[in-house]
Design a protein around this motif. Structure first.
Motif, PDB file in Angstrom:
ATOM      1  N   ASN A   1     -12.086  37.529  12.867  1.00  0.00           N
ATOM      2  CA  ASN A   1     -13.480  37.887  13.181  1.00  0.00           C
ATOM      3  C   ASN A   1     -13.562  38.994  14.222  1.00  0.00           C
ATOM      4  N   ASN A   2     -12.622  38.978  15.162  1.00  0.00           N
ATOM      5  CA  ASN A   2     -12.590  39.992  16.210  1.00  0.00           C
ATOM      6  C   ASN A   2     -12.401  41.385  15.608  1.00  0.00           C
ATOM      7  N   CYS A   3     -11.468  41.515  14.673  1.00  0.00           N
ATOM      8  CA  CYS A   3     -11.207  42.805  14.040  1.00  0.00           C
ATOM      9  C   CYS A   3     -12.360  43.201  13.115  1.00  0.00           C
ATOM     10  N   ILE A   4     -12.984  42.226  12.460  1.00  0.00           N
ATOM     11  CA  ILE A   4     -14.123  42.528  11.587  1.00  0.00           C
ATOM     12  C   ILE A   4     -15.233  43.195  12.394  1.00  0.00           C
ATOM     13  N   SER A   5     -15.525  42.640  13.584  1.00  0.00           N
ATOM     14  CA  SER A   5     -16.606  43.214  14.384  1.00  0.00           C
ATOM     15  C   SER A   5     -16.233  44.606  14.886  1.00  0.00           C
ATOM     16  N   LYS A   6     -14.943  44.819  15.180  1.00  0.00           N
ATOM     17  CA  LYS A   6     -14.487  46.152  15.588  1.00  0.00           C
ATOM     18  C   LYS A   6     -14.666  47.146  14.443  1.00  0.00           C
ATOM     19  N   ILE A   7     -14.295  46.732  13.247  1.00  0.00           N
ATOM     20  CA  ILE A   7     -14.423  47.610  12.075  1.00  0.00           C
ATOM     21  C   ILE A   7     -15.890  47.947  11.822  1.00  0.00           C
ATOM     22  N   LYS A   8     -16.741  46.935  11.935  1.00  0.00           N
ATOM     23  CA  LYS A   8     -18.170  47.165  11.702  1.00  0.00           C
ATOM     24  C   LYS A   8     -18.738  48.172  12.702  1.00  0.00           C
ATOM     25  N   LYS A   9     -18.339  48.024  13.962  1.00  0.00           N
ATOM     26  CA  LYS A   9     -18.801  48.967  14.997  1.00  0.00           C
ATOM     27  C   LYS A   9     -18.345  50.375  14.657  1.00  0.00           C
ATOM     28  N   CYS A  10     -17.090  50.480  14.268  1.00  0.00           N
ATOM     29  CA  CYS A  10     -16.495  51.774  13.944  1.00  0.00           C
ATOM     30  C   CYS A  10     -17.215  52.413  12.754  1.00  0.00           C
ATOM     31  N   CYS A  11     -17.521  51.613  11.743  1.00  0.00           N
ATOM     32  CA  CYS A  11     -18.192  52.126  10.546  1.00  0.00           C
ATOM     33  C   CYS A  11     -19.593  52.626  10.880  1.00  0.00           C
ATOM     34  N   ARG A  12     -20.290  51.907  11.751  1.00  0.00           N
ATOM     35  CA  ARG A  12     -21.644  52.317  12.116  1.00  0.00           C
ATOM     36  C   ARG A  12     -21.614  53.656  12.850  1.00  0.00           C
ATOM     37  N   LYS A  13     -20.612  53.803  13.724  1.00  0.00           N
ATOM     38  CA  LYS A  13     -20.490  55.022  14.522  1.00  0.00           C
ATOM     39  C   LYS A  13     -20.201  56.233  13.635  1.00  0.00           C
ATOM     40  N   LYS A  14     -19.251  56.062  12.730  1.00  0.00           N
ATOM     41  CA  LYS A  14     -18.789  57.200  11.931  1.00  0.00           C
ATOM     42  C   LYS A  14     -19.491  57.287  10.571  1.00  0.00           C
ATOM     43  N   SER A  15     -20.157  56.213  10.159  1.00  0.00           N
ATOM     44  CA  SER A  15     -20.851  56.165   8.863  1.00  0.00           C
ATOM     45  C   SER A  15     -19.956  56.593   7.709  1.00  0.00           C
ATOM     46  N   ILE A  16     -18.768  56.029   7.674  1.00  0.00           N
ATOM     47  CA  ILE A  16     -17.847  56.375   6.577  1.00  0.00           C
ATOM     48  C   ILE A  16     -18.273  55.691   5.294  1.00  0.00           C
ATOM     49  N   PHE A  17     -18.688  54.443   5.416  1.00  0.00           N
ATOM     50  CA  PHE A  17     -18.982  53.680   4.197  1.00  0.00           C
ATOM     51  C   PHE A  17     -20.470  53.647   3.880  1.00  0.00           C
TER      52      PHE A  17
END
Ligand SMILES: [Zn+2]
Length: 67
Positions: free
Chosen positions: A51-67
């Protein structure tokens, strides 16, 4: 008895009820076709992400809008 798995991103031990399992595949496998010629084959993998890594990935995706 607690069942422990390893998160594939941070390599921490996590409980099986923590996080998600993702299934993915690539074409880096190796095999032979019906004429015995070497061909690339699909390989299937499974990865557990805590869950910790999932939230990190989600934050990263929002910042960079890759997906
Ligand atoms: Zn993790």
């Amino acid at each position: 008895m607690a069942v422990i798995e390893i998160c594939d991103i941070c390599k921490k031990q996590i409980h099986t009820s923590d996080g998600i399992i993702i299934k993915y595949s690539d074409m880096a496998g190796f095999g032979f076709n019906e004429n015995d010629r070497p061909i690339r084959k699909e390989r299937n993998h499974e990865a557990r992400i805590c869950n910790n890594c999932i939230s990190k990935i989600k934050k990263c995706c929002r910042k960079k809008s890759i997906f």
